[in-house]
Design an enzyme around this catalytic site. Structure first.
Site, PDB file in Angstrom:
ATOM      1  N   ARG A  58     -16.780 110.460 -14.487  1.00 12.66           N
ATOM      2  CA  ARG A  58     -18.095 110.946 -14.926  1.00 12.66           C
ATOM      3  C   ARG A  58     -17.952 112.128 -15.878  1.00 12.66           C
ATOM      4  O   ARG A  58     -18.718 112.264 -16.839  1.00 12.66           O
ATOM      5  CB  ARG A  58     -18.941 111.336 -13.704  1.00 12.66           C
ATOM      6  CG  ARG A  58     -19.247 110.118 -12.831  1.00 12.66           C
ATOM      7  CD  ARG A  58     -20.076 110.491 -11.631  1.00 12.66           C
ATOM      8  NE  ARG A  58     -21.341 111.101 -11.994  1.00 12.66           N
ATOM      9  CZ  ARG A  58     -22.081 111.855 -11.187  1.00 12.66           C
ATOM     10  NH1 ARG A  58     -21.667 112.082  -9.964  1.00 12.66           N
ATOM     11  NH2 ARG A  58     -23.211 112.379 -11.598  1.00 12.66           N
TER      12      ARG A  58
ATOM     13  N   GLN B 165     -32.239 117.684 -11.814  1.00  8.30           N
ATOM     14  CA  GLN B 165     -31.341 117.183 -10.759  1.00  8.30           C
ATOM     15  C   GLN B 165     -29.996 116.820 -11.369  1.00  8.30           C
ATOM     16  O   GLN B 165     -29.069 116.467 -10.666  1.00  8.30           O
ATOM     17  CB  GLN B 165     -31.946 115.939 -10.120  1.00  8.30           C
ATOM     18  CG  GLN B 165     -33.235 116.207  -9.403  1.00  8.30           C
ATOM     19  CD  GLN B 165     -34.034 114.917  -9.213  1.00  8.30           C
ATOM     20  OE1 GLN B 165     -33.829 114.176  -8.267  1.00  8.30           O
ATOM     21  NE2 GLN B 165     -34.955 114.648 -10.118  1.00  8.30           N
TER      22      GLN B 165
ATOM     23  N   HIS C 289     -28.908 120.528  -8.238  1.00  7.21           N
ATOM     24  CA  HIS C 289     -27.787 119.827  -7.588  1.00  7.21           C
ATOM     25  C   HIS C 289     -26.420 120.297  -8.085  1.00  7.21           C
ATOM     26  O   HIS C 289     -25.420 119.641  -7.830  1.00  7.21           O
ATOM     27  CB  HIS C 289     -27.915 118.310  -7.792  1.00  7.21           C
ATOM     28  CG  HIS C 289     -29.070 117.716  -7.043  1.00  7.21           C
ATOM     29  ND1 HIS C 289     -29.637 116.503  -7.348  1.00  7.21           N
ATOM     30  CD2 HIS C 289     -29.777 118.190  -5.974  1.00  7.21           C
ATOM     31  CE1 HIS C 289     -30.633 116.249  -6.513  1.00  7.21           C
ATOM     32  NE2 HIS C 289     -30.751 117.260  -5.679  1.00  7.21           N
TER      33      HIS C 289
ATOM     34  N   CYS D 160     -13.719 126.507  -4.586  1.00 10.42           N
ATOM     35  CA  CYS D 160     -12.551 126.518  -3.706  1.00 10.42           C
ATOM     36  C   CYS D 160     -12.982 126.142  -2.281  1.00 10.42           C
ATOM     37  O   CYS D 160     -13.936 126.720  -1.754  1.00 10.42           O
ATOM     38  CB  CYS D 160     -11.895 127.897  -3.725  1.00 10.42           C
ATOM     39  SG  CYS D 160     -10.494 128.007  -2.600  1.00 10.42           S
TER      40      CYS D 160
ATOM     41  N   ASN E  77     -41.543 107.543 -17.315  1.00 11.24           N
ATOM     42  CA  ASN E  77     -40.501 106.695 -16.724  1.00 11.24           C
ATOM     43  C   ASN E  77     -40.844 105.255 -17.077  1.00 11.24           C
ATOM     44  O   ASN E  77     -42.008 104.867 -16.983  1.00 11.24           O
ATOM     45  CB  ASN E  77     -40.504 106.881 -15.187  1.00 11.24           C
ATOM     46  CG  ASN E  77     -39.244 106.368 -14.533  1.00 11.24           C
ATOM     47  OD1 ASN E  77     -38.829 105.228 -14.733  1.00 11.24           O
ATOM     48  ND2 ASN E  77     -38.630 107.219 -13.744  1.00 11.24           N
ATOM     49  N   PRO E  78     -39.854 104.452 -17.456  1.00  9.10           N
ATOM     50  CA  PRO E  78     -40.168 103.048 -17.763  1.00  9.10           C
ATOM     51  C   PRO E  78     -40.698 102.301 -16.546  1.00  9.10           C
ATOM     52  O   PRO E  78     -41.380 101.288 -16.692  1.00  9.10           O
ATOM     53  CB  PRO E  78     -38.818 102.448 -18.192  1.00  9.10           C
ATOM     54  CG  PRO E  78     -37.899 103.592 -18.433  1.00  9.10           C
ATOM     55  CD  PRO E  78     -38.425 104.767 -17.655  1.00  9.10           C
TER      56      PRO E  78
HETATM   57  P1  NAD Z   1     -32.076 107.770 -10.307  1.00  6.23           P
HETATM   58  O1  NAD Z   1     -30.866 107.032 -10.803  1.00  6.23           O
HETATM   59  O2  NAD Z   1     -32.452 107.615  -8.893  1.00  6.23           O
HETATM   60  O3  NAD Z   1     -33.308 107.282 -11.176  1.00  6.23           O
HETATM   61  C1  NAD Z   1     -33.228 107.206 -12.557  1.00  6.23           C
HETATM   62  C2  NAD Z   1     -34.632 107.072 -13.070  1.00  6.23           C
HETATM   63  O4  NAD Z   1     -34.581 107.164 -14.476  1.00  6.23           O
HETATM   64  C3  NAD Z   1     -35.293 105.745 -12.725  1.00  6.23           C
HETATM   65  O5  NAD Z   1     -36.589 105.998 -12.222  1.00  6.23           O
HETATM   66  C4  NAD Z   1     -35.361 105.020 -14.066  1.00  6.23           C
HETATM   67  O6  NAD Z   1     -36.474 104.153 -14.156  1.00  6.23           O
HETATM   68  C5  NAD Z   1     -35.450 106.180 -15.010  1.00  6.23           C
HETATM   69  N1  NAD Z   1     -34.969 105.909 -16.363  1.00  6.23           N
HETATM   70  C6  NAD Z   1     -33.939 105.123 -16.760  1.00  6.23           C
HETATM   71  N2  NAD Z   1     -33.798 105.175 -18.093  1.00  6.23           N
HETATM   72  C7  NAD Z   1     -34.760 106.014 -18.549  1.00  6.23           C
HETATM   73  C8  NAD Z   1     -35.125 106.494 -19.830  1.00  6.23           C
HETATM   74  N3  NAD Z   1     -34.472 106.110 -20.940  1.00  6.23           N
HETATM   75  N4  NAD Z   1     -36.162 107.366 -19.911  1.00  6.23           N
HETATM   76  C9  NAD Z   1     -36.834 107.773 -18.813  1.00  6.23           C
HETATM   77  N5  NAD Z   1     -36.535 107.345 -17.573  1.00  6.23           N
HETATM   78  C10 NAD Z   1     -35.508 106.493 -17.456  1.00  6.23           C
HETATM   79  O7  NAD Z   1     -31.921 109.258 -10.738  1.00  6.23           O
HETATM   80  P2  NAD Z   1     -32.550 110.570 -10.143  1.00  6.23           P
HETATM   81  O8  NAD Z   1     -33.962 110.384  -9.732  1.00  6.23           O
HETATM   82  O9  NAD Z   1     -32.200 111.634 -11.093  1.00  6.23           O
HETATM   83  O10 NAD Z   1     -31.667 110.710  -8.833  1.00  6.23           O
HETATM   84  C11 NAD Z   1     -31.259 111.850  -8.503  1.00  6.23           C
HETATM   85  C12 NAD Z   1     -29.724 111.945  -8.449  1.00  6.23           C
HETATM   86  O11 NAD Z   1     -29.011 111.418  -9.551  1.00  6.23           O
HETATM   87  C13 NAD Z   1     -29.377 113.368  -8.474  1.00  6.23           C
HETATM   88  O12 NAD Z   1     -28.607 113.671  -7.363  1.00  6.23           O
HETATM   89  C14 NAD Z   1     -28.583 113.626  -9.746  1.00  6.23           C
HETATM   90  O13 NAD Z   1     -27.724 114.700  -9.541  1.00  6.23           O
HETATM   91  C15 NAD Z   1     -27.938 112.342  -9.921  1.00  6.23           C
HETATM   92  N6  NAD Z   1     -27.385 111.939 -11.217  1.00  6.23           N
HETATM   93  C16 NAD Z   1     -27.208 112.792 -12.286  1.00  6.23           C
HETATM   94  C17 NAD Z   1     -26.692 112.317 -13.493  1.00  6.23           C
HETATM   95  C18 NAD Z   1     -26.502 113.274 -14.652  1.00  6.23           C
HETATM   96  O14 NAD Z   1     -26.227 114.446 -14.443  1.00  6.23           O
HETATM   97  N7  NAD Z   1     -26.681 112.799 -15.883  1.00  6.23           N
HETATM   98  C19 NAD Z   1     -26.373 110.977 -13.639  1.00  6.23           C
HETATM   99  C20 NAD Z   1     -26.554 110.114 -12.543  1.00  6.23           C
HETATM  100  C21 NAD Z   1     -27.082 110.617 -11.355  1.00  6.23           C
END
Ligand code: NAD
Length: 244
Positions: free
Chosen positions: A72, A103, A121, A129, A216-217
């Site tokens: 990642r 998040q 988060h 550590c 959100n889509p």
């Molecule tokens: P999730 O994966 O649960 O949900 C992702 C959401 O994004 C979905 O509702 C989806 O429909 C929406 N989505 C997808 N493509 C999109 C776009 N182009 N525009 C707008 N919305 C879009 O993610 P979450 O709700 O953030 O879940 C929380 C957890 O995911 C957290 O713990 C976070 O730390 C972690 N996380 C972080 C990253 C990062 O830092 N980039 C990546 C993956 C997960």
């Protein structure tokens, strides 16, 4: 007003807003090529969170967990802020208050130039550590050893809140204080809003008079409580509705 709301009318009402609270999830970084957790191509389709994003898993197999974070970290290091991060940062630079609660553990909001951000988060670039609790930054990709070590010689872990852990109370206190301030809009962008505290923070700001808009889509755990749902991609929509 819910799904299918006209973007130009939202743009019109957002234009006059001076104070925006924005709650972002992994969807805001999706257009940068960083996989979300729960989408079709999300991490959890390939990996099991209970096997990787828990303290219990880390204690059992630290190297295995670290290999996932290495992957990642490499993706995030190679990614660039997208139109969503840029539109939010531009709005802040132009003089509006744009407070972000994210998040995400990536740093794409910061790299777009955004200043007011709370990471609830943690950060993928910080290590902690396991013996002393010291937090330090390490952006090397790949890391020199897996698992990486603290200068004291003990194993370091990602400074991230895992599924079987509580939020940092200092961070929670900052967010609790923030959502009690007065905002014109709360935008929930790219999050499933699965966690109770995310929904509570959004609703708390709404209860103080902010209009709650979800971008959100898809529909999410928050949709039934929002004033408007915009069904579109974060970058494409924010670039339009936050244009000066
Ligand atoms: P999730 O994966 O649960 O949900 C992702 C959401 O994004 C979905 O509702 C989806 O429909 C929406 N989505 C997808 N493509 C999109 C776009 N182009 N525009 C707008 N919305 C879009 O993610 P979450 O709700 O953030 O879940 C929380 C957890 O995911 C957290 O713990 C976070 O730390 C972690 N996380 C972080 C990253 C990062 O830092 N980039 C990546 C993956 C997960």
């Amino acid at each position: 007003m819910k799904a299918g709301h006209d973007i130009s009318s939202i743009k019109h009402s957002v234009r006059g807003a001076r104070r925006l609270l924005v709650i972002t999830g992994s969807g805001v970084s999706a257009e940068s090529g960083i996989p979300t957790f729960r989408d079709v191509n999300g991490w959890w389709k390939t990996y099991k969170p209970e096997e990787l994003a828990t303290k219990e898993a880390f204690n059992r197999e630290p190297a295995e967990v670290w290999r996932w974070y290495e992957m990642r970290r490499a993706i995030i290091a190679g990614a660039e802020p997208n139109l969503a991060h840029q539109a939010l940062a531009r709005a802040e630079i132009s003089g509006r208050r744009v407070a972000i609660i994210t998040q995400n553990v990536d740093d794409l909001h910061e790299r777009a130039g955004h200043r007011e951000i709370i990471h609830v988060h943690g950060s993928i670039w910080q290590l902690r550590c396991t013996a002393e609790g010291t937090v330090f930054e390490d952006r090397r990709v790949p890391l020199p050893t897996i698992p990486p070590l603290c200068t004291c010689g003990q194993i370091a872990r990602p400074n991230i809140v895992w599924w079987d852990e509580e939020l940092d109370p200092l961070v929670t206190a900052r967010v609790d204080a923030l959502v009690k301030e007065s905002f014109d809009f709360v935008l929930a962008v790219g999050t499933e809003a699965t966690f109770d505290y995310i929904r509570q923070w959004a609703l708390s700001a709404k209860a103080r008079g902010a209009l709650l808009v979800e971008l959100n889509p898809r529909t999410t755990a928050l949709t039934s409580a929002v004033d408007m749902h915009i069904g579109g991609k974060a970058g494409e929509v924010l670039d339009v509705i936050l244009a000066e």
